[in-house]
Design a protein around this motif. Structure first.
Motif, PDB file in Angstrom:
ATOM      1  N   ALA A  71     -19.426  12.626   0.770  1.00 26.53           N
ATOM      2  CA  ALA A  71     -18.749  11.912   0.606  1.00 26.53           C
ATOM      3  C   ALA A  71     -16.954  12.890   0.441  1.00 26.53           C
ATOM      4  CB  ALA A  71     -19.268  12.763  -0.606  1.00 26.53           C
ATOM      5  N   GLY A  72     -16.728  13.447   1.483  1.00 25.43           N
ATOM      6  CA  GLY A  72     -16.084  14.412   1.798  1.00 25.43           C
ATOM      7  C   GLY A  72     -14.224  13.422   1.245  1.00 25.43           C
ATOM      8  N   TYR A  73     -13.883  14.788   0.514  1.00 24.85           N
ATOM      9  CA  TYR A  73     -12.280  14.094  -0.149  1.00 24.85           C
ATOM     10  C   TYR A  73     -11.308  12.838   0.210  1.00 24.85           C
ATOM     11  CZ  TYR A  73      -8.680  13.787  -3.894  1.00 24.85           C
ATOM     12  OH  TYR A  73      -7.297  13.804  -4.631  1.00 24.85           O
ATOM     13  N   THR A  74     -10.969  14.145   1.784  1.00 25.38           N
ATOM     14  CA  THR A  74      -9.920  13.451   2.184  1.00 25.38           C
ATOM     15  C   THR A  74     -10.478  12.647   3.218  1.00 25.38           C
ATOM     16  OG1 THR A  74      -9.778  15.629   3.397  1.00 25.38           O
ATOM     17  CG2 THR A  74      -8.481  15.206   1.793  1.00 25.38           C
ATOM     18  N   ARG A  75     -11.157  12.809   3.893  1.00 27.14           N
ATOM     19  CA  ARG A  75     -12.250  11.660   4.581  1.00 27.14           C
ATOM     20  C   ARG A  75     -12.783  10.323   4.430  1.00 27.14           C
ATOM     21  NH1 ARG A  75     -17.033  11.854   7.558  1.00 27.14           N
ATOM     22  NH2 ARG A  75     -17.647  13.504   6.133  1.00 27.14           N
ATOM     23  N   HIS A  76     -12.614  10.437   3.224  1.00 24.89           N
ATOM     24  CA  HIS A  76     -13.073   8.939   3.089  1.00 24.89           C
ATOM     25  C   HIS A  76     -12.514   7.902   1.725  1.00 24.89           C
ATOM     26  CE1 HIS A  76     -17.640   9.350   4.204  1.00 24.89           C
ATOM     27  NE2 HIS A  76     -17.535  10.538   3.935  1.00 24.89           N
ATOM     28  N   PRO A  77     -11.719   6.849   1.500  1.00 24.93           N
ATOM     29  CA  PRO A  77     -10.666   7.014   1.086  1.00 24.93           C
ATOM     30  C   PRO A  77     -10.877   6.603  -0.593  1.00 24.93           C
ATOM     31  CG  PRO A  77     -12.399   4.736   1.869  1.00 24.93           C
ATOM     32  CD  PRO A  77     -13.221   6.149   2.630  1.00 24.93           C
ATOM     33  N   TRP A  78     -10.808   7.801  -1.076  1.00 25.96           N
ATOM     34  CA  TRP A  78     -11.356   8.029  -2.688  1.00 25.96           C
ATOM     35  C   TRP A  78      -9.284   7.902  -3.179  1.00 25.96           C
ATOM     36  CZ3 TRP A  78     -15.573   8.202  -5.146  1.00 25.96           C
ATOM     37  CH2 TRP A  78     -16.546   8.749  -4.648  1.00 25.96           C
ATOM     38  N   ARG A  79      -8.422   7.805  -2.333  1.00 26.71           N
ATOM     39  CA  ARG A  79      -7.370   7.270  -2.875  1.00 26.71           C
ATOM     40  C   ARG A  79      -6.695   6.360  -1.546  1.00 26.71           C
ATOM     41  NH1 ARG A  79      -4.186  12.098  -5.001  1.00 26.71           N
ATOM     42  NH2 ARG A  79      -4.141  13.135  -3.300  1.00 26.71           N
ATOM     43  N   ALA A  80      -5.949   5.936  -1.838  1.00 24.10           N
ATOM     44  CA  ALA A  80      -4.893   5.583  -0.560  1.00 24.10           C
ATOM     45  C   ALA A  80      -3.681   4.768  -1.346  1.00 24.10           C
ATOM     46  CB  ALA A  80      -5.837   3.468  -0.534  1.00 24.10           C
ATOM     47  N   GLU A  81      -2.756   4.705  -0.174  1.00 24.61           N
ATOM     48  CA  GLU A  81      -1.325   4.209  -0.154  1.00 24.61           C
ATOM     49  C   GLU A  81      -1.710   3.082  -0.865  1.00 24.61           C
ATOM     50  OE1 GLU A  81       1.881   5.479   3.072  1.00 24.61           O
ATOM     51  OE2 GLU A  81       2.458   3.398   2.603  1.00 24.61           O
ATOM     52  N   GLN A  82      -0.635   3.056  -1.642  1.00 22.68           N
ATOM     53  CA  GLN A  82      -0.095   1.549  -2.776  1.00 22.68           C
ATOM     54  C   GLN A  82       1.144   0.662  -2.725  1.00 22.68           C
ATOM     55  OE1 GLN A  82      -2.399  -0.968  -3.093  1.00 22.68           O
ATOM     56  NE2 GLN A  82      -4.486   0.172  -4.632  1.00 22.68           N
ATOM     57  N   GLU A  83       1.640   0.183  -2.062  1.00 27.81           N
ATOM     58  CA  GLU A  83       2.954  -0.168  -2.282  1.00 27.81           C
ATOM     59  C   GLU A  83       3.873   1.247  -2.577  1.00 27.81           C
ATOM     60  OE1 GLU A  83       3.670  -1.649  -6.654  1.00 27.81           O
ATOM     61  OE2 GLU A  83       2.792  -3.343  -6.169  1.00 27.81           O
ATOM     62  N   ASP A  84       3.914   1.523  -0.723  1.00 29.20           N
ATOM     63  CA  ASP A  84       4.688   2.630  -0.017  1.00 29.20           C
ATOM     64  C   ASP A  84       4.091   4.076  -1.122  1.00 29.20           C
ATOM     65  OD1 ASP A  84       5.706   0.899   2.018  1.00 29.20           O
ATOM     66  OD2 ASP A  84       6.946   0.606   0.623  1.00 29.20           O
ATOM     67  N   VAL A  85       3.546   3.873  -2.257  1.00 25.69           N
ATOM     68  CA  VAL A  85       3.218   5.579  -2.612  1.00 25.69           C
ATOM     69  C   VAL A  85       2.000   5.724  -2.479  1.00 25.69           C
ATOM     70  CG1 VAL A  85       3.446   6.684  -5.343  1.00 25.69           C
ATOM     71  CG2 VAL A  85       4.535   4.448  -4.801  1.00 25.69           C
ATOM     72  N   THR A  86       1.760   7.292  -1.460  1.00 24.56           N
ATOM     73  CA  THR A  86       0.475   7.845  -1.320  1.00 24.56           C
ATOM     74  C   THR A  86      -0.403   8.162  -3.024  1.00 24.56           C
ATOM     75  OG1 THR A  86      -0.825   9.549   0.226  1.00 24.56           O
ATOM     76  CG2 THR A  86       1.316   9.993  -0.601  1.00 24.56           C
ATOM     77  N   GLY A  87      -1.824   8.088  -2.271  1.00 25.61           N
ATOM     78  CA  GLY A  87      -3.126   8.635  -3.387  1.00 25.61           C
ATOM     79  C   GLY A  87      -2.909   8.006  -4.318  1.00 25.61           C
ATOM     80  N   GLN A  88      -3.130   6.082  -3.844  1.00 23.00           N
ATOM     81  CA  GLN A  88      -3.072   5.944  -5.285  1.00 23.00           C
ATOM     82  C   GLN A  88      -4.528   5.708  -5.653  1.00 23.00           C
ATOM     83  OE1 GLN A  88       0.214   4.277  -7.688  1.00 23.00           O
ATOM     84  NE2 GLN A  88       0.412   6.623  -6.887  1.00 23.00           N
ATOM     85  N   LEU A  89      -5.044   5.360  -6.967  1.00 21.89           N
ATOM     86  CA  LEU A  89      -6.653   4.309  -6.743  1.00 21.89           C
ATOM     87  C   LEU A  89      -6.946   3.158  -5.863  1.00 21.89           C
ATOM     88  CD1 LEU A  89      -8.665   5.039  -8.384  1.00 21.89           C
ATOM     89  CD2 LEU A  89      -8.062   2.914  -9.974  1.00 21.89           C
ATOM     90  N   PRO A  90      -7.813   3.123  -5.082  1.00 19.55           N
ATOM     91  CA  PRO A  90      -7.935   1.531  -4.249  1.00 19.55           C
ATOM     92  C   PRO A  90      -8.010   0.745  -4.595  1.00 19.55           C
ATOM     93  CG  PRO A  90      -9.282   3.528  -3.511  1.00 19.55           C
ATOM     94  CD  PRO A  90      -7.884   4.123  -4.969  1.00 19.55           C
ATOM     95  N   PRO A  91      -8.433  -0.528  -4.741  1.00 23.86           N
ATOM     96  CA  PRO A  91      -8.872  -1.668  -4.767  1.00 23.86           C
ATOM     97  C   PRO A  91     -10.051  -1.151  -5.406  1.00 23.86           C
ATOM     98  CG  PRO A  91      -7.446  -1.886  -3.187  1.00 23.86           C
ATOM     99  CD  PRO A  91      -7.662  -0.209  -2.396  1.00 23.86           C
ATOM    100  N   VAL A  92     -10.643  -2.481  -6.271  1.00 21.02           N
ATOM    101  CA  VAL A  92     -12.069  -1.884  -7.075  1.00 21.02           C
ATOM    102  C   VAL A  92     -13.089  -2.452  -6.140  1.00 21.02           C
ATOM    103  CG1 VAL A  92     -13.531  -2.076  -9.074  1.00 21.02           C
ATOM    104  CG2 VAL A  92     -11.045  -1.790  -9.861  1.00 21.02           C
ATOM    105  N   GLU A  93     -12.349  -3.260  -5.013  1.00 19.78           N
ATOM    106  CA  GLU A  93     -13.550  -3.598  -4.321  1.00 19.78           C
ATOM    107  C   GLU A  93     -13.850  -2.664  -3.401  1.00 19.78           C
ATOM    108  OE1 GLU A  93     -11.539  -5.929  -5.381  1.00 19.78           O
ATOM    109  OE2 GLU A  93     -11.625  -6.908  -6.227  1.00 19.78           O
ATOM    110  N   GLN A  94     -12.780  -2.475  -3.039  1.00 18.17           N
ATOM    111  CA  GLN A  94     -13.366  -1.242  -1.799  1.00 18.17           C
ATOM    112  C   GLN A  94     -13.670   0.396  -2.333  1.00 18.17           C
ATOM    113  OE1 GLN A  94      -9.597  -0.937   0.102  1.00 18.17           O
ATOM    114  NE2 GLN A  94      -9.956   2.088   0.052  1.00 18.17           N
ATOM    115  N   LEU A  95     -13.845   0.246  -3.708  1.00 21.52           N
ATOM    116  CA  LEU A  95     -14.178   1.816  -4.107  1.00 21.52           C
ATOM    117  C   LEU A  95     -15.773   1.420  -4.147  1.00 21.52           C
ATOM    118  CD1 LEU A  95     -11.410   2.521  -6.686  1.00 21.52           C
ATOM    119  CD2 LEU A  95     -12.764   4.282  -4.937  1.00 21.52           C
ATOM    120  N   GLU A  96     -15.425   0.072  -4.942  1.00 23.92           N
ATOM    121  CA  GLU A  96     -17.506  -0.609  -5.244  1.00 23.92           C
ATOM    122  C   GLU A  96     -17.836  -0.221  -3.823  1.00 23.92           C
ATOM    123  OE1 GLU A  96     -17.311  -3.245  -8.383  1.00 23.92           O
ATOM    124  OE2 GLU A  96     -16.518  -4.199  -6.594  1.00 23.92           O
TER     125      GLU A  96
END
Length: 318
Positions: A71-96
């Protein structure tokens, strides 16, 4: 190759009844705890090693804890860019979908395995741990010392590429755990105590993240570096004893809600983990956007410590 080991139904029932872990899982576990539960079908082991700690798909293939999923931390989308800010919590559906892809069900106890080779890789595990908590999943823990600790303890390993059947995971987002930029802008009115989890050179304004517009910290913040909670030895572990030594009666303002931040919400989760999960303080928040989001607008103030100011004055002959 199967990752989730199964046992006959009768034996599984006996194991679940006998093992206390599934009733209430501690926030940190050691290799012996996990070794005793490898055969439990409802223990999901997520190996989050990534290039942050020289881990990758090849390293996982060459050796991992039996039953673990890559479940590699950087190879999988544990975080995402949101409103031009990197490293944010992705949308819930994506995390599910991400979590289901690792074969995790809502009823599973999730064990997160970092590399155990540095302070920043514990942050990877703490961030994934916080993500599960933010999604309303309480049965989650971190293997203290990670994969290196597992090897040091002399437990067996597996190799090869792993595939699993998808799980079924439905989130219940805990919005109160996520502190926004608007909240931080009203920190005094909202009774927040801001805690900068970065190393001192960032807090004092001597260094800045490439994504931050300027160096410095949020006015009023105190500094509780994430590294202060990690014991540096051959195997790097979170040190619960360090929490009480780093946080005394004068550290936290009475009646104010602690909110941890860093550059992008990575290191901040280690300090959040120390305050919330080890010290047991209620309602600790995480400013997910952190300094990258805060400094995106010139309208928000930034404090620079005296040492940084002294350097500027020196440069100009002051």
């Amino acid at each position: 190759m199967l990752t989730r080991l199964s046992v006959p139904g009768v034996a599984l029932g006996a194991l679940i009844t006998a093992a206390p872990a599934l009733a209430s899982v501690p926030s940190l576990v050691d290799p012996a705890w996990l070794a005793d539960r490898l055969d439990q079908d409802d223990v999901a082991i997520l190996d989050v090693r990534s290039p942050i700690d020289d881990g990758n798909r090849v390293a996982f293939s060459e050796g991992h804890i039996p039953g673990a999923v890559d479940a590699g931390y950087t190879r999988h989308p544990w975080r995402a860019e949101q409103e031009d800010v990197t490293g944010q919590l992705p949308p819930v559906e994506q995390l599910e979908g991400l979590i289901e892809g690792f074969g995790v069900d809502n009823a599973d106890t999730v064990v997160i395995v970092p590399a155990g080779t540095g302070a920043t890789d514990f942050g990877s595990a703490a961030r994934v741990y916080w993500t599960f908590k933010a999604l309303g999943h309480e049965q989650v823990t971190i293997l203290n010392g990670g994969y290196q600790g597992w090897l040091e303890a002399g437990h067996g390993t597996a190799d090869g590429v792993v595939s699993v059947a998808p799980g079924e995971f439905n989130a219940d987002l805990q919005t109160d755990m996520i502190v926004t930029t608007a909240d931080v802008e009203q920190a005094d009115d909202r009774g927040l105590q801001l805690i900068d989890a970065r190393p001192a050179e960032f807090f004092e304004g001597d260094r800045q993240h490439p994504g931050a517009r300027v160096a410095g910290t949020i006015p009023g913040a105190i500094n509780l570096p994430h590294k202060d909670f990690i014991r540096e030895e051959e195997v790097w572990r979170f040190d619960p004893a360090s929490v009480n030594s780093a946080i005394d009666a004068d550290t936290l303002a009475e009646g104010r809600r602690p909110v941890s931040f860093c550059n992008t919400g990575h290191w901040a989760t280690t300090t959040w983990f120390a305050l919330s999960e080890v010290r047991g303080i209620d309602d600790v928040g995480l400013y997910d956007g952190s300094m990258v989001a805060w400094t995106a607008s010139e309208s928000r103030p930034v404090d620079v410590a005296k040492r940084g100011l002294a350097r500027i004055l020196e440069f100009f002959g002051g």
